[in-house]
Enzyme design. Structure first.
Site, PDB file in Angstrom:
ATOM      1  N   ARG A  94     -13.106 -21.398  32.666  1.00  0.00           N
ATOM      2  CA  ARG A  94     -12.731 -22.406  31.651  1.00  0.00           C
ATOM      3  C   ARG A  94     -11.411 -23.091  31.834  1.00  0.00           C
ATOM      4  NH1 ARG A  94     -14.604 -25.541  27.871  1.00  0.00           N
ATOM      5  NH2 ARG A  94     -14.154 -24.670  25.542  1.00  0.00           N
ATOM      6  N   THR A 122     -22.684 -30.688  28.309  1.00  0.00           N
ATOM      7  CA  THR A 122     -22.471 -29.622  28.949  1.00  0.00           C
ATOM      8  C   THR A 122     -23.748 -29.643  29.830  1.00  0.00           C
ATOM      9  OG1 THR A 122     -21.306 -28.793  27.434  1.00  0.00           O
ATOM     10  CG2 THR A 122     -22.144 -27.225  28.896  1.00  0.00           C
ATOM     11  N   THR A 154     -18.936 -27.835  32.091  1.00  0.00           N
ATOM     12  CA  THR A 154     -18.752 -28.863  31.147  1.00  0.00           C
ATOM     13  C   THR A 154     -17.598 -29.693  31.342  1.00  0.00           C
ATOM     14  OG1 THR A 154     -18.992 -29.647  28.670  1.00  0.00           O
ATOM     15  CG2 THR A 154     -17.797 -27.669  29.178  1.00  0.00           C
ATOM     16  N   ASN A 191     -17.188 -31.380  28.407  1.00  0.00           N
ATOM     17  CA  ASN A 191     -16.968 -31.448  27.072  1.00  0.00           C
ATOM     18  C   ASN A 191     -17.948 -32.578  26.453  1.00  0.00           C
ATOM     19  OD1 ASN A 191     -16.421 -30.573  24.243  1.00  0.00           O
ATOM     20  ND2 ASN A 191     -14.746 -31.557  24.008  1.00  0.00           N
ATOM     21  N   ASP A 226     -11.577 -28.657  21.967  1.00  0.00           N
ATOM     22  CA  ASP A 226     -11.990 -27.213  21.760  1.00  0.00           C
ATOM     23  C   ASP A 226     -11.227 -26.376  20.923  1.00  0.00           C
ATOM     24  OD1 ASP A 226     -14.790 -27.933  22.062  1.00  0.00           O
ATOM     25  OD2 ASP A 226     -15.062 -27.049  24.120  1.00  0.00           O
ATOM     26  N   SER A 251     -15.050 -21.616  23.536  1.00  0.00           N
ATOM     27  CA  SER A 251     -16.316 -22.566  23.916  1.00  0.00           C
ATOM     28  C   SER A 251     -17.392 -21.758  23.365  1.00  0.00           C
ATOM     29  CB  SER A 251     -16.453 -22.345  25.400  1.00  0.00           C
ATOM     30  OG  SER A 251     -17.648 -22.784  25.741  1.00  0.00           O
ATOM     31  N   SER A 252     -18.336 -22.606  23.375  1.00  0.00           N
ATOM     32  CA  SER A 252     -19.814 -22.034  22.840  1.00  0.00           C
ATOM     33  C   SER A 252     -20.914 -21.678  24.175  1.00  0.00           C
ATOM     34  CB  SER A 252     -20.671 -23.013  21.862  1.00  0.00           C
ATOM     35  OG  SER A 252     -19.742 -23.175  20.727  1.00  0.00           O
ATOM     36  N   GLY A 278     -25.053 -28.343  24.602  1.00  0.00           N
ATOM     37  CA  GLY A 278     -25.237 -28.793  23.264  1.00  0.00           C
ATOM     38  C   GLY A 278     -24.178 -28.279  22.294  1.00  0.00           C
ATOM     39  N   GLY A 279     -22.947 -28.128  22.954  1.00  0.00           N
ATOM     40  CA  GLY A 279     -21.954 -27.870  21.935  1.00  0.00           C
ATOM     41  C   GLY A 279     -22.169 -26.623  21.185  1.00  0.00           C
TER      42      GLY A 279
END
Length: 592
Positions: free
Chosen positions: A128, A404, A422, A424, A446, A475-476, A496-497
């Site tokens: 990340r 992403t 990603t 973002n 984020d 993050s998701s 997809g966030g």
């Protein structure tokens, strides 16, 4: 007679797919698919009169599912010449940086989960992005303490220290079998020779033209004269090819200490950005223990913090396991109601407790404890929606002891890789670092710019996700592996966030509770609730009767654009079965 790998669905299933907005070209190929499960590639759906027979792609020796045909072909070719699942995944990751520029990347970051068949070990690789050394808590606020619009999205201050190159190189060195230069070579060829712009990419370039046009180096790559590239025109990325060649020859050091680093630092210095050469040199990949849970006898492994995905997928599965979803039925109002109530409870906890575990204590054990799920489930009324305003983050402490892309890879030895990475939003910040061809992320959005103020995905955060130097934003992203009897059985994930978490949850439930194959699960309309705003988001195609029943239960149902683009592989005794989400017509699953 229907093959054992196919299932009959009513014609309404085709109507649901069409309602999702899938284009005719996506179906044109599908109609010509063979009558038996194919071992080659998508599309793999055949339509019979009166019924739709959904066939996943089938293979024996290896499989790749990604969001672009060219990247999938690179991955399968890597497997065929003796590479393992990690070799193929790294090759796909670099290829997507070329052919899926809105999400695939060198200038972003992500997560990878690897299952090593020889040792039986599962490892989560965290690459990340990180905040630069000069970052500070209120950097996106004005003098009155208000969030400055777009500062965390479309400026050089939006960029976090990229982790993708470090992460892919780390995985290759530690778990791959081929030289790094060999797995990067196909990406270099694609960047230098170019490829035809697809309708999907052309549409995204047009939608984002204002953000991309703001930067000369970006226009030089994606524009022809004063307009974005159009369908069928060739996208050549010479600077990106040169950057990839440097990484192939020198490894990640080229990106973090060599000439690429110098150019990124110069780009930042020229535009009041915070990232310096020292920041890039300081970046570190972290290996973490995956979040683990069980659901109806299966073991679920997903990404731990700084991802919120794994924690909340396990948390929601713990809640939902007490309900007979199989008997209630896929897509029924009662099933959707129970999932929505579990989603609300999980996202409320996300707002309070989730962040970078290297900076804040995240109560993972408490949030994923079954006793805590018992406490949360007691709040669910099976007949009535709970208003989000009455839901507050729970107290897990007592139990403590858009854009992403995802790709999945499985090889013949039982190794599997699930990866989500990603920039973002689409094309990240829109900024190409001059002379590199590399699009830079806008992951700083984020972080929680201000407690209680939603980010681009409407997510609210607090102190646990406040900006700090060298901190990783929450993050998701939820790359996930499901094990059956200790061996990989399903690998999946999605872009997809905030919808990544719920899309992945639904995919796991569709396979376990409803015995769907990857094609069927990808075809169903999806639902999503993230606590705030208080709305149950659904895709087109959900039955009007179901919507009416949900509204009678008190849900505020909102029909919105499609959610998620899953890349799923299922491992069975008789082979590999996979499918690329039809919501992205450029995606493809293939095997051999």
């Amino acid at each position: 007679m229907t093959p054992p790998t196919a299932r009959l669905l009513p014609v309404a299933a085709l109507a649901s797919l069409l309602a999702l907005g899938l284009s005719a070209p996506c179906f044109a190929q599908a109609v010509s698919a063979p009558a038996q499960p194919t071992a080659s590639a998508q599309p793999s759906v055949r339509y019979d009169i009166g019924y739709d027979i959904f066939y996943p792609v089938r293979a024996q020796n290896g499989m790749v599912a990604s969001e672009h045909r060219l990247a999938t072909e690179v991955g399968v070719a890597t497997l065929k010449r003796g590479g393992n699942a990690v070799d193929a995944a790294v090759a796909v990751g670099f290829a997507l940086a070329v052919v899926l520029p809105n999400a695939g990347n060198l200038g972003g970051g992500g997560f990878m989960i690897v299952h090593d068949a020889k040792s039986g070990r599962d490892v989560a690789i965290d690459f990340r992005e990180m905040a630069p050394a000069k970052a500070f808590r209120d950097m996106y606020l004005d003098g009155q303490g208000k969030v400055v619009p777009d500062r965390s999205l479309y400026t050089h201050l939006a960029v976090g220290i990229p982790g993708t190159v470090a992460g892919l190189a780390h995985a290759q060195e530690k778990y791959g079998t081929l030289p790094l230069a060999e797995v990067i070579a196909p990406a270099i060829k694609l960047a230098r020779e170019g490829y035809a712009v697809t309708p999907q990419l052309a549409g995204l370039l047009e939608v984002e033209r204002d953000h991309l046009a703001a930067w000369g180096a970006t226009r030089a790559v994606f524009f022809k004269a004063e307009r974005p590239l159009r369908v069928g025109e060739t996208l050549v990325q010479e600077d990106l090819a040169k950057s990839l060649e440097l990484i192939a020859a020198q490894g990640a050091k080229a990106f973090y200490e060599g000439s690429i680093a110098e150019k990124i630092a110069a780009e930042m210095a020229k535009n009041n950005g915070f990232i310096t050469a020292d920041d890039l040199k300081s970046y570190k990949v972290v290996e973490r223990e995956p979040v683990s849970g069980t659901y109806r006898g299966y073991t679920v492994k997903s990404m731990p913090p700084p991802s919120s995905g794994g924690v909340h997928i396990v948390q929601m599965l713990n809640i939902l396991e007490r309900y007979p979803l199989k008997e209630l039925g896929a897509g029924s109002a009662q099933t959707i109601h129970l999932m929505a109530e579990a989603m609300k409870l999980a996202f409320a906890d996300r707002s309070e407790y989730l962040g970078d575990p290297d900076f804040t204590k995240v109560p993972v054990k408490g949030l994923t404890a079954r006793a805590y799920a018992d406490e949360l489930a007691a709040k669910i009324d099976p007949d009535k929606a709970t208003p989000a305003s009455t839901i507050k983050p729970g107290k897990p402490a007592p139990y403590e002891s858009d854009q992403t892309t995802h790709f999945s890879v499985a090889d013949s030895q039982g190794n599997v890789v699930s990866t989500t990475y990603t920039l973002n939003l689409n094309f990240g910040s829109g900024i190409v670092a001059e002379g590199t061809g590399i699009l830079l992320n806008n992951e700083m959005d984020d972080f929680s710019a201000k407690p209680g103020v939603p980010n681009a995905f409407g997510l609210i955060g607090g102190d646990a996700n406040a900006v700090q130097p060298f901190k990783r934003p929450l993050s998701s992203m939820s790359p996930t592996i499901v094990l059956k009897d200790g061996k990989p059985w399903l690998l999946t994930g999605s872009p997809g966030g905030s919808r990544i978490i719920t899309t992945t949850l639904e995919t796991v439930i569709d396979h376990i509770d409803f015995a769907m194959n990857p094609a069927e699960a990808a075809a169903l309309p999806r639902v999503h609730h993230q606590w705030t705003p208080d709305e149950l988001r659904v895709e087109k195609g959900l039955s009007p009767d179901t919507v009416k029943l949900l509204e009678q239960k008190g849900h505020k149902v909102a029909v919105k654009p499609t959610m998620g683009r899953t890349q799923t592989i299922q491992l069975r005794d008789d082979g590999l079965y996979g499918f690329s989400d039809p919501r992205n017509p450029d995606g493809m699953t293939a095997g051999y």
